[in-house]
Design a protein around this motif. Structure first.
Motif, PDB file in Angstrom:
ATOM      1  N   ALA A 175       0.834  -1.205   0.000  1.00  0.00           N
ATOM      2  CA  ALA A 175       0.000   0.000   0.000  1.00  0.00           C
ATOM      3  C   ALA A 175       0.868   1.254   0.000  1.00  0.00           C
ATOM      4  CB  ALA A 175      -0.926  -0.007   1.215  1.00  0.00           C
ATOM      5  N   CYS A 176       1.895   1.268   0.851  1.00  0.00           N
ATOM      6  CA  CYS A 176       2.812   2.415   0.890  1.00  0.00           C
ATOM      7  C   CYS A 176       3.543   2.564  -0.444  1.00  0.00           C
ATOM      8  CB  CYS A 176       3.815   2.237   2.022  1.00  0.00           C
ATOM      9  SG  CYS A 176       3.086   2.264   3.682  1.00  0.00           S
ATOM     10  N   ALA A 177       3.935   1.434  -1.043  1.00  0.00           N
ATOM     11  CA  ALA A 177       4.609   1.485  -2.341  1.00  0.00           C
ATOM     12  C   ALA A 177       3.680   2.021  -3.422  1.00  0.00           C
ATOM     13  CB  ALA A 177       5.112   0.090  -2.719  1.00  0.00           C
ATOM     14  N   HIS A 178       2.389   1.655  -3.376  1.00  0.00           N
ATOM     15  CA  HIS A 178       1.419   2.170  -4.351  1.00  0.00           C
ATOM     16  C   HIS A 178       1.305   3.697  -4.251  1.00  0.00           C
ATOM     17  CE1 HIS A 178       0.334  -1.688  -5.731  1.00  0.00           C
ATOM     18  NE2 HIS A 178      -0.506  -2.025  -4.775  1.00  0.00           N
ATOM     19  N   ILE A 179       1.283   4.189  -3.018  1.00  0.00           N
ATOM     20  CA  ILE A 179       1.185   5.641  -2.821  1.00  0.00           C
ATOM     21  C   ILE A 179       2.421   6.332  -3.379  1.00  0.00           C
ATOM     22  CG2 ILE A 179       1.122   7.477  -1.087  1.00  0.00           C
ATOM     23  CD1 ILE A 179      -1.535   6.020  -1.478  1.00  0.00           C
ATOM     24  N   ALA A 180       3.597   5.760  -3.121  1.00  0.00           N
ATOM     25  CA  ALA A 180       4.835   6.330  -3.664  1.00  0.00           C
ATOM     26  C   ALA A 180       4.826   6.270  -5.191  1.00  0.00           C
ATOM     27  CB  ALA A 180       6.043   5.580  -3.113  1.00  0.00           C
ATOM     28  N   THR A 181       4.310   5.170  -5.758  1.00  0.00           N
ATOM     29  CA  THR A 181       4.232   5.046  -7.216  1.00  0.00           C
ATOM     30  C   THR A 181       3.336   6.121  -7.798  1.00  0.00           C
ATOM     31  OG1 THR A 181       4.547   2.645  -7.074  1.00  0.00           O
ATOM     32  CG2 THR A 181       3.644   3.510  -9.130  1.00  0.00           C
ATOM     33  N   LYS A 182       2.196   6.347  -7.157  1.00  0.00           N
ATOM     34  CA  LYS A 182       1.277   7.384  -7.631  1.00  0.00           C
ATOM     35  C   LYS A 182       1.957   8.750  -7.599  1.00  0.00           C
ATOM     36  CE  LYS A 182      -2.528   9.312  -8.986  1.00  0.00           C
ATOM     37  NZ  LYS A 182      -3.004   9.164 -10.379  1.00  0.00           N
ATOM     38  N   GLY A 183       2.727   9.008  -6.530  1.00  0.00           N
ATOM     39  CA  GLY A 183       3.457  10.269  -6.453  1.00  0.00           C
ATOM     40  C   GLY A 183       4.500  10.388  -7.543  1.00  0.00           C
ATOM     41  N   LEU A 184       5.171   9.292  -7.874  1.00  0.00           N
ATOM     42  CA  LEU A 184       6.205   9.313  -8.911  1.00  0.00           C
ATOM     43  C   LEU A 184       5.621   9.516 -10.303  1.00  0.00           C
ATOM     44  CD1 LEU A 184       8.519   6.424  -7.634  1.00  0.00           C
ATOM     45  CD2 LEU A 184       9.145   8.836  -7.826  1.00  0.00           C
ATOM     46  N   THR A 185       4.428   8.972 -10.563  1.00  0.00           N
ATOM     47  CA  THR A 185       3.857   9.083 -11.910  1.00  0.00           C
ATOM     48  C   THR A 185       3.504  10.516 -12.279  1.00  0.00           C
ATOM     49  OG1 THR A 185       1.615   8.591 -11.057  1.00  0.00           O
ATOM     50  CG2 THR A 185       2.928   6.735 -11.892  1.00  0.00           C
ATOM     51  N   ARG A 186       3.496  11.409 -11.312  1.00  0.00           N
ATOM     52  CA  ARG A 186       3.190  12.812 -11.620  1.00  0.00           C
ATOM     53  C   ARG A 186       4.336  13.481 -12.377  1.00  0.00           C
ATOM     54  NH1 ARG A 186       0.672  14.381  -5.637  1.00  0.00           N
ATOM     55  NH2 ARG A 186      -1.390  13.439  -5.975  1.00  0.00           N
ATOM     56  N   ASN A 187       5.566  13.003 -12.152  1.00  0.00           N
ATOM     57  CA  ASN A 187       6.721  13.629 -12.802  1.00  0.00           C
ATOM     58  C   ASN A 187       7.670  12.638 -13.456  1.00  0.00           C
ATOM     59  OD1 ASN A 187       6.204  16.441 -11.811  1.00  0.00           O
ATOM     60  ND2 ASN A 187       6.494  15.474  -9.822  1.00  0.00           N
ATOM     61  N   THR A 212       1.495   0.789 -13.221  1.00  0.00           N
ATOM     62  CA  THR A 212       1.938   2.186 -13.240  1.00  0.00           C
ATOM     63  C   THR A 212       1.157   2.994 -14.258  1.00  0.00           C
ATOM     64  OG1 THR A 212       4.163   1.442 -12.611  1.00  0.00           O
ATOM     65  CG2 THR A 212       3.966   3.690 -13.417  1.00  0.00           C
ATOM     66  N   ARG A 213       0.864   2.405 -15.417  1.00  0.00           N
ATOM     67  CA  ARG A 213       0.041   3.073 -16.428  1.00  0.00           C
ATOM     68  C   ARG A 213      -1.357   3.359 -15.866  1.00  0.00           C
ATOM     69  NH1 ARG A 213       0.159   6.058 -19.745  1.00  0.00           N
ATOM     70  NH2 ARG A 213      -1.242   5.180 -21.325  1.00  0.00           N
ATOM     71  N   ALA A 214      -1.923   2.377 -15.156  1.00  0.00           N
ATOM     72  CA  ALA A 214      -3.252   2.565 -14.577  1.00  0.00           C
ATOM     73  C   ALA A 214      -3.244   3.691 -13.540  1.00  0.00           C
ATOM     74  CB  ALA A 214      -3.741   1.266 -13.945  1.00  0.00           C
ATOM     75  N   LEU A 215      -2.208   3.714 -12.696  1.00  0.00           N
ATOM     76  CA  LEU A 215      -2.114   4.752 -11.672  1.00  0.00           C
ATOM     77  C   LEU A 215      -1.884   6.135 -12.273  1.00  0.00           C
ATOM     78  CD1 LEU A 215       0.004   2.857  -8.996  1.00  0.00           C
ATOM     79  CD2 LEU A 215      -2.344   3.662  -8.717  1.00  0.00           C
ATOM     80  N   SER A 216      -1.302   6.187 -13.483  1.00  0.00           N
ATOM     81  CA  SER A 216      -1.092   7.478 -14.133  1.00  0.00           C
ATOM     82  C   SER A 216      -2.375   8.013 -14.752  1.00  0.00           C
ATOM     83  CB  SER A 216      -0.008   7.358 -15.218  1.00  0.00           C
ATOM     84  OG  SER A 216      -0.471   6.588 -16.311  1.00  0.00           O
TER      85      SER A 216
END
Length: 297
Positions: free
Chosen positions: A171-183, A235-239
């Protein structure tokens, strides 16, 4: 035909496109589970599997990065990449350990306490909105999981607790991934994942190294390729959509892996899995449909 498909894809809302990518995630993670079970049944240690996963990922991604130029993966957010990959590596170890000692359906079911943590953390950290539509999908998914798992004193074995810890880590990794997909591009996220987790796993893998023979090479390659595919799709889905929308879609992996466990490993499946799967699907269908209508409006 390709042009027509591309034009049709453009008419889909981001939520529906995220749902399509999540279908790829479901299949890929299921393949990781199948290959991992074959490897652990053959005596391969979990740390060695994690190392091989990262190594195969580097073999796949490095030529792509070289072709596009190293500037395509240059990042100033390496601390967030490091946090994400440290959490993901630890959670992966716990998950792979669970696959080795528990029925596949149980591992996947326990893992899906993660959307609760994702929903809470997404509201706190990412400032996402937790509306009734998303809460309904999460609630339906958890009810379905409880029906499938039917937790009792037997279910909460030490191995089950390890998988619960992995759920929080994911769950924590998913949140970090979502933050990374912004940039960061999907390629950048995946490349840094393989590059950072390779040295994390090499020491422990050497300490427990077991010779790989015959069909084990195929399953080791399957773990690496499927892991890259799964994280690319995720990652594509989270973006494309909020984490609190995307992650509950992954609940469908539970009935899918239950069927796989029956067909491939002879693990028992009963009517409760069907009931739980129906509730999971109903919640997801309602959520995606409402989110799609909102996006279209």
């Amino acid at each position: 035909t390709c042009q027509s498909s591309a034009e049709n894809d453009l008419t889909l809302s981001p939520v529906l496109r995220a749902a399509v990518w999540m279908m790829g995630t479901l299949v890929s993670f299921s393949m990781v589970g199948i290959a991992t079970r074959h490897l652990t049944d053959g005596g391969l240690p979990v740390f060695q599997i994690l190392f091989l996963r990262a190594a195969v990922g580097l073999v796949i991604l490095t030529p792509i990065v070289m072709w596009g130029g190293w500037l395509t993966v240059r990042t100033r957010q390496w601390p967030l990449h490091l946090v994400r990959n440290t959490l993901h590596f630890g959670a992966s170890y716990a998950w792979y350990f669970g696959i080795a000692v528990l029925p596949l359906a149980n591992v996947f079911a326990i893992e899906f306490t993660a959307p609760i943590w994702v929903a809470v953390l997404a509201v706190i950290i990412l400032r996402e909105k937790l509306n009734w539509t998303r809460a309904t999908a999460i609630g339906a998914g958890l009810v379905g999981v409880l029906i499938i798992l039917r937790p009792g004193f037997e279910s909460f074995s030490p191995a089950s607790l390890v998988v619960l810890v992995s759920a929080l880590g994911f769950a924590c990794a998913h949140i970090a991934t979502k933050g990374l997909t912004r940039n960061n591009s999907v390629l950048k996220v995946l490349f840094w994942m393989a590059l950072m987790q390779f040295p994390m796993g090499i020491g422990p893998a050497i300490a427990v190294w077991t010779p790989i023979e015959g069909i084990a090479w195929f399953w080791a390659a399957t773990v690496g390729v499927s892991a890259v595919s799964a994280h690319f799709c995720l990652t594509r889905a989270l973006s494309l959509a909020d984490a609190s929308v995307v992650v509950p879609m992954d609940f469908l992996r539970i009935p899918l892996i239950a069927v796989v466990g029956l067909l491939v490993f002879g693990e028992a499946i009963d009517g409760w899995v069907i009931v739980g799967a129906a509730i999971i699907f109903a919640g997801l269908y309602y959520s995606v449909r409402r989110e799609h209508r909102g996006a279209t409006a």
